[in-house]
Design an enzyme around this catalytic site. Structure first.
Site, PDB file in Angstrom:
ATOM      1  N   PHE A 180      38.401 131.589  18.873  1.00  0.00           N
ATOM      2  CA  PHE A 180      38.495 130.949  17.734  1.00  0.00           C
ATOM      3  C   PHE A 180      37.251 130.908  17.121  1.00  0.00           C
ATOM      4  CE2 PHE A 180      42.379 130.186  19.779  1.00  0.00           C
ATOM      5  CZ  PHE A 180      42.534 129.358  20.782  1.00  0.00           C
ATOM      6  N   ASP A 191      34.018 122.879  24.834  1.00  0.00           N
ATOM      7  CA  ASP A 191      33.713 121.550  25.544  1.00  0.00           C
ATOM      8  C   ASP A 191      32.074 121.676  25.971  1.00  0.00           C
ATOM      9  OD1 ASP A 191      36.993 121.302  26.970  1.00  0.00           O
ATOM     10  OD2 ASP A 191      36.421 120.514  25.233  1.00  0.00           O
ATOM     11  N   ASP A 224      37.279 130.223  25.869  1.00  0.00           N
ATOM     12  CA  ASP A 224      37.051 129.296  24.302  1.00  0.00           C
ATOM     13  C   ASP A 224      37.039 127.961  24.271  1.00  0.00           C
ATOM     14  OD1 ASP A 224      37.903 127.716  21.694  1.00  0.00           O
ATOM     15  OD2 ASP A 224      37.178 129.637  21.078  1.00  0.00           O
ATOM     16  N   ASP A 261      34.957 129.461  14.907  1.00  0.00           N
ATOM     17  CA  ASP A 261      34.349 128.413  14.098  1.00  0.00           C
ATOM     18  C   ASP A 261      33.029 128.253  14.052  1.00  0.00           C
ATOM     19  OD1 ASP A 261      33.712 125.695  16.571  1.00  0.00           O
ATOM     20  OD2 ASP A 261      33.764 127.818  16.945  1.00  0.00           O
ATOM     21  N   HIS A 309      41.352 115.975  27.925  1.00  0.00           N
ATOM     22  CA  HIS A 309      41.265 115.266  26.733  1.00  0.00           C
ATOM     23  C   HIS A 309      42.123 114.338  26.311  1.00  0.00           C
ATOM     24  CE1 HIS A 309      38.333 118.381  25.742  1.00  0.00           C
ATOM     25  NE2 HIS A 309      39.033 119.235  26.075  1.00  0.00           N
TER      26      HIS A 309
HETATM   27  N1  LIG Z   1      36.422 127.720  18.880  1.00  0.00           N
HETATM   28  C1  LIG Z   1      37.035 126.312  18.899  1.00  0.00           C
HETATM   29  N2  LIG Z   1      36.946 125.672  17.828  1.00  0.00           N
HETATM   30  C2  LIG Z   1      37.515 124.417  17.876  1.00  0.00           C
HETATM   31  C3  LIG Z   1      38.016 123.749  19.037  1.00  0.00           C
HETATM   32  C4  LIG Z   1      38.712 122.598  18.452  1.00  0.00           C
HETATM   33  C5  LIG Z   1      39.205 121.544  19.211  1.00  0.00           C
HETATM   34  N3  LIG Z   1      40.360 122.251  20.023  1.00  0.00           N
HETATM   35  C6  LIG Z   1      40.559 121.842  21.469  1.00  0.00           C
HETATM   36  C7  LIG Z   1      39.636 121.451  21.861  1.00  0.00           C
HETATM   37  C8  LIG Z   1      40.096 120.269  22.709  1.00  0.00           C
HETATM   38  C9  LIG Z   1      41.539 120.263  22.536  1.00  0.00           C
HETATM   39  O1  LIG Z   1      41.930 120.995  23.955  1.00  0.00           O
HETATM   40  C10 LIG Z   1      41.655 121.109  21.478  1.00  0.00           C
HETATM   41  O2  LIG Z   1      42.703 122.010  21.709  1.00  0.00           O
HETATM   42  C11 LIG Z   1      38.053 122.331  17.481  1.00  0.00           C
HETATM   43  N4  LIG Z   1      37.297 123.340  16.660  1.00  0.00           N
HETATM   44  C12 LIG Z   1      36.433 123.716  15.542  1.00  0.00           C
HETATM   45  O3  LIG Z   1      35.305 123.101  16.030  1.00  0.00           O
HETATM   46  C13 LIG Z   1      34.610 122.655  14.927  1.00  0.00           C
HETATM   47  C14 LIG Z   1      34.301 121.005  15.150  1.00  0.00           C
HETATM   48  O4  LIG Z   1      33.427 120.818  15.914  1.00  0.00           O
HETATM   49  P1  LIG Z   1      32.741 119.713  16.151  1.00  0.00           P
HETATM   50  O5  LIG Z   1      32.097 119.344  14.568  1.00  0.00           O
HETATM   51  O6  LIG Z   1      31.677 119.609  17.300  1.00  0.00           O
HETATM   52  O7  LIG Z   1      33.803 118.441  16.315  1.00  0.00           O
HETATM   53  C15 LIG Z   1      35.508 122.901  13.709  1.00  0.00           C
HETATM   54  O8  LIG Z   1      35.268 124.029  13.164  1.00  0.00           O
HETATM   55  C16 LIG Z   1      36.905 122.990  14.428  1.00  0.00           C
HETATM   56  O9  LIG Z   1      37.956 123.757  13.744  1.00  0.00           O
HETATM   57  C17 LIG Z   1      38.240 124.755  20.209  1.00  0.00           C
HETATM   58  O10 LIG Z   1      38.717 124.540  21.199  1.00  0.00           O
HETATM   59  N5  LIG Z   1      37.571 126.012  20.166  1.00  0.00           N
END
Ligand SMILES: Nc1nc2c(c(CN[C@H]3C=C[C@H](O)[C@@H]3O)cn2[C@@H]2O[C@H](COP(=O)(O)O)[C@@H](O)[C@H]2O)c(=O)[nH]1
Length: 340
Positions: free
Chosen positions: A237, A318, A313, A239, A53
């Protein structure tokens, strides 16, 4: 109502009592087998966070830790009503949407000389300044801008008062325990208190607090202050993207009624079905991890480090980004809130 369940206890309890969301054991195994092929690759290891990233910090210093804290303080609710009409941020010659639009906006501000990652700045930043910093290239602003402004002021003031203005001080108070850091964050910063109730029990997801611990571990490369001995206790997480990809991959199933409802309307934070989606997703990833570890054991694979729910996760998130088109047929649940 009795005591608050931990995220892992909450997920198990929800999965055992869910009526509209179900974990499919065959699907769990298939996802574990998909991940097995990646277990020794670059994705399922802590280094991927920086290598894959480009917007993530390269460093592992105090500035990088404060970048992570600011980002995860605002890491919520990027989805837009229509995929064709959404907030986009240009940075470094590229255009970013969703979560990445936040990272691009923060990096753009830093390049413009705005000290957006400094608590002394965002504790008193004005709404107009936040609108400018998070400005979109389209006529669709980033969702919940007023809430983001309120949370910045609130969080900045607390970081200044209690932790000398730097999240690194909070990390150092955690004695290299992920759980201690998680609780320091939710006890001190109200916007991270992602808790609700289900079947009369008080449950916690702590999605942003858990991803903050995970990103702190990642940015510090699991070394020094970031060498959390209990990092594997952090769950996936909850989401709105992970449930969608778990359904797409067949590990999670929704009732017909729920699928129908998701296509038509939003779900409110704390609604029974919203809680079932989030809780079953967390438990599903715990089961996938257990199954994957068994497969690795059987195969005698050498992995580049411990495989935990964080790395699963990140990989699945990704994967969801890269397969957005393929997943169009699977609705994601639309909830407007500051918790995920
Ligand atoms: N389960 C989980 N949810 C995550 C992340 C990330 C980004 N974090 C890592 C990723 C790359 C870097 O390495 C960061 O560390 C964002 N989100 C959530 O997704 C949603 C946004 O989605 P879209 O609308 O498609 O952009 C929003 O709720 C956001 O809070 C994750 O990694 N896991």
């Amino acid at each position: 109502m009795d005591g608050l369940l931990t995220p892992r206890e909450s997920a198990k309890f929800i999965a055992e009592n869910s009526r509209d969301v179900f974990i499919d054991d065959g699907g769990v195994r298939r996802v574990a087998e998909l991940l097995l092929a990646k277990a020794t690759g670059p994705e399922l290891r802590i280094g991927g966070w920086k290598e894959i990233h480009e917007l993530n910090p390269r460093g592992a210093d105090e500035a990088a830790v404060n970048w992570v804290f600011l980002i995860d303080t605002l890491n919520f609710s990027f989805w837009s009503e229509s995929d064709e009409h959404k907030c986009l941020v240009g940075f470094g010659g590229k255009t970013y949407s969703g979560y990445w639009s936040l990272c691009a906006a923060v990096n753009r501000a830093l390049e413009e000389g705005i000290p957006i990652t400094s608590a002394s700045y965002y504790a008193t930043v004005t709404l107009d300044e936040v609108r400018h910093i998070l400005r979109s290239e389209t006529d669709v602003p980033m969702p919940l801008i007023e809430e983001r402004h309120r949370i910045l002021n609130e969080t900045g003031k607390i970081l200044l008062e209690k932790f000398g203005g730097s999240f690194l001080n909070c990390v150092q108070k955690s004695d290299k325990s992920a759980q201690k850091l998680l609780h320091l964050v939710v006890e001190n910063f109200p916007s991270y208190r992602d808790v609700t109730q289900f079947e009369g029990k008080r449950i916690s997801f702590y999605k942003r607090a858990q991803i903050l611990v995970a990103d702190t571990w990642s940015v510090l490369e699991g070394k020094g202050d970031g060498c959390f001995k209990d990092i594997s206790s952090i769950t996936m997480f909850a989401d709105y993207r992970l449930p969608q990809v778990l359904v797409y991959l067949g590990a999670l199933k929704y009732s017909d009624e729920l699928l129908e409802k998701l296509r038509k309307e939003m779900l409110f934070y704390g609604n029974r079905q919203e809680v079932e989606i989030r809780g079953c997703s967390v438990w599903c990833v715990e089961l996938i991890r257990d199954c994957l570890l068994e497969l690795i054991e059987k195969k005698g694979e050498e992995t580049t480090g411990e495989i935990n729910s964080i790395l699963l996760d990140y990989y699945l998130w990704d994967y969801a980004r890269d397969h957005r088109e393929d997943m169009k047929g699977v609705p994601f649940h639309r909830t407007r809130c500051i918790y995920y």
